[in-house]
Design a protein around this motif. Structure first.
Motif, short mmCIF file in Angstrom:
data_model
loop_
_atom_site.label_atom_id
_atom_site.label_comp_id
_atom_site.label_asym_id
_atom_site.label_seq_id
_atom_site.Cartn_x
_atom_site.Cartn_y
_atom_site.Cartn_z
N GLU A 34 -34.97 79.25 -48.59
CA GLU A 34 -33.91 80.00 -49.26
C GLU A 34 -34.50 80.89 -50.36
O GLU A 34 -34.10 82.05 -50.52
CB GLU A 34 -32.88 79.05 -49.87
N LEU A 35 -35.44 80.33 -51.09
CA LEU A 35 -36.09 81.09 -52.16
C LEU A 35 -36.86 82.27 -51.59
O LEU A 35 -36.83 83.36 -52.15
CB LEU A 35 -37.03 80.16 -52.94
N ARG A 36 -37.52 82.08 -50.46
CA ARG A 36 -38.25 83.17 -49.82
C ARG A 36 -37.30 84.29 -49.41
O ARG A 36 -37.58 85.47 -49.62
CB ARG A 36 -39.01 82.64 -48.61
N ALA A 37 -36.18 83.93 -48.80
CA ALA A 37 -35.22 84.95 -48.36
C ALA A 37 -34.63 85.71 -49.56
O ALA A 37 -34.49 86.93 -49.52
CB ALA A 37 -34.11 84.29 -47.55
N THR A 38 -34.31 85.00 -50.62
CA THR A 38 -33.78 85.64 -51.82
C THR A 38 -34.81 86.56 -52.45
O THR A 38 -34.48 87.67 -52.89
CB THR A 38 -33.34 84.56 -52.83
N THR A 39 -36.05 86.13 -52.48
CA THR A 39 -37.11 86.95 -53.06
C THR A 39 -37.33 88.20 -52.23
O THR A 39 -37.52 89.29 -52.78
CB THR A 39 -38.42 86.15 -53.15
N TRP A 40 -37.29 88.08 -50.91
CA TRP A 40 -37.48 89.25 -50.06
C TRP A 40 -36.36 90.27 -50.27
O TRP A 40 -36.60 91.48 -50.24
CB TRP A 40 -37.61 88.86 -48.60
N LYS A 41 -35.15 89.79 -50.49
CA LYS A 41 -34.05 90.72 -50.77
C LYS A 41 -34.28 91.46 -52.09
O LYS A 41 -33.87 92.60 -52.24
CB LYS A 41 -32.72 89.97 -50.81
N ARG A 42 -34.94 90.81 -53.04
CA ARG A 42 -35.26 91.47 -54.31
C ARG A 42 -36.39 92.48 -54.15
O ARG A 42 -36.39 93.52 -54.78
CB ARG A 42 -35.64 90.44 -55.37
N LEU A 43 -37.36 92.16 -53.29
CA LEU A 43 -38.51 93.05 -53.11
C LEU A 43 -38.19 94.24 -52.22
O LEU A 43 -38.68 95.34 -52.44
CB LEU A 43 -39.68 92.27 -52.52
N ALA A 44 -37.41 94.04 -51.19
CA ALA A 44 -37.08 95.10 -50.25
C ALA A 44 -35.57 95.14 -50.04
O ALA A 44 -35.06 94.67 -49.03
CB ALA A 44 -37.80 94.89 -48.93
N PRO A 45 -34.85 95.68 -51.00
CA PRO A 45 -33.38 95.68 -50.88
C PRO A 45 -32.92 96.65 -49.80
O PRO A 45 -33.63 97.54 -49.37
CB PRO A 45 -32.92 96.14 -52.27
N ASP A 46 -31.67 96.45 -49.39
CA ASP A 46 -31.06 97.28 -48.35
C ASP A 46 -30.51 98.58 -48.93
O ASP A 46 -30.14 99.47 -48.19
CB ASP A 46 -29.94 96.48 -47.68
N HIS A 47 -30.44 98.70 -50.22
CA HIS A 47 -29.91 99.87 -50.93
C HIS A 47 -28.46 100.16 -50.58
O HIS A 47 -28.04 101.31 -50.54
CB HIS A 47 -30.76 101.10 -50.68
N GLY A 48 -27.70 99.14 -50.25
CA GLY A 48 -26.27 99.31 -50.05
C GLY A 48 -25.88 100.06 -48.81
O GLY A 48 -24.80 100.62 -48.75
N SER A 49 -26.72 100.12 -47.81
CA SER A 49 -26.35 100.85 -46.60
C SER A 49 -25.35 100.07 -45.76
O SER A 49 -24.73 100.63 -44.87
CB SER A 49 -27.59 101.18 -45.77
N SER A 50 -25.18 98.81 -46.03
CA SER A 50 -24.26 97.91 -45.33
C SER A 50 -24.45 97.98 -43.81
O SER A 50 -23.50 97.97 -43.05
CB SER A 50 -22.80 98.18 -45.71
N VAL A 51 -25.68 98.05 -43.37
CA VAL A 51 -25.99 98.04 -41.96
C VAL A 51 -25.88 96.61 -41.45
O VAL A 51 -26.37 95.69 -42.08
CB VAL A 51 -27.42 98.59 -41.72
N GLU A 52 -25.22 96.45 -40.35
CA GLU A 52 -25.04 95.12 -39.77
C GLU A 52 -25.48 95.12 -38.32
O GLU A 52 -25.31 96.11 -37.62
CB GLU A 52 -23.57 94.69 -39.83
N VAL A 53 -26.03 94.02 -37.89
CA VAL A 53 -26.35 93.85 -36.48
C VAL A 53 -25.17 93.13 -35.85
O VAL A 53 -24.84 92.00 -36.21
CB VAL A 53 -27.65 93.03 -36.30
N LEU A 54 -24.54 93.81 -34.92
CA LEU A 54 -23.36 93.24 -34.27
C LEU A 54 -23.76 92.64 -32.92
O LEU A 54 -24.62 93.19 -32.23
CB LEU A 54 -22.30 94.33 -34.06
N PRO A 55 -23.10 91.55 -32.54
CA PRO A 55 -23.39 90.99 -31.22
C PRO A 55 -22.86 91.92 -30.13
O PRO A 55 -21.88 92.64 -30.33
CB PRO A 55 -22.66 89.65 -31.24
N ASP A 56 -23.53 91.92 -28.99
CA ASP A 56 -23.07 92.73 -27.87
C ASP A 56 -21.86 92.05 -27.25
O ASP A 56 -21.95 90.98 -26.67
CB ASP A 56 -24.18 92.88 -26.83
#
Length: 166
Positions: free
Chosen positions: A134-156
């Motif tokens: 969990e800490l790794r995932a949170t840290t990665w979001k801090r290092l490489a943010p999405d910049h609010g593009s709200s891109v989502e991967v949708l299931p087919d």
């Protein structure tokens, strides 16, 4: 002495590769940051698996002995050097600026998410490893943010239409 015919194109190509565009440096930073985060995560996971969960918790909280902190940081730096595949002074310079940045962001992410208190409450190895992920995932979001593009991967949810015959 005559200049070989292939020398000018090589010099031109070398001059052009020295200049990186902004998006290229961003990719290089993300690659170096991901490698550093993976190296840090590997060292912390290995210590937890060895039974040194208390040492990891103290390192993350900042209460570890200086010798233990230096040993963990040295192992992280060694792992990062091996992951980057660079040699010499360039490798030392990259490790010297990316590793402290990643560790600082890791500690900030742990403090802001309240993860350090959770790690102290759950002393089992599996819980600690899950909290480290969990800490790794949170840290990665801090290092490489999405910049609010709200891109989502949708299931087919439907198949693509068949191709038209020409």
């Amino acid at each position: 002495m005559k200049n070989p015919l292939h020398l000018p194109p090589f010099l031109r190509a070398a001059g052009q590769t020295g200049r990186l565009a902004a998006w290229q440096t961003g990719l290089l930073f993300r690659k170096a940051a991901r490698s550093a985060l993976d190296a840090v995560q590997d060292v912390l996971r290995a210590e937890v698996v060895k039974g040194n969960g208390e040492l990891v918790r103290e390192f993350l909280v900042g209460k570890a002995l200086p010798v233990a902190r230096a040993l963990l940081l040295e192992r992280m730096a060694t792992g990062l050097l091996l992951r980057l595949g660079l040699r010499g002074a360039l490798a030392s310079n990259v490790v010297g600026w990316i590793l402290p940045l990643v560790v600082e962001q890791l500690l900030k992410a742990g403090r802001s998410s309240g993860l350090f208190e959770k790690v102290g409450q759950h002393a089992t190895v599996q819980d600690t490893l899950r909290r480290l992920e969990e800490l790794r995932a949170t840290t990665w979001k801090r290092l490489a943010p999405d910049h609010g593009s709200s891109v989502e991967v949708l299931p087919d949810d439907h198949e693509l239409p068949p191709k038209l015959s020409a």
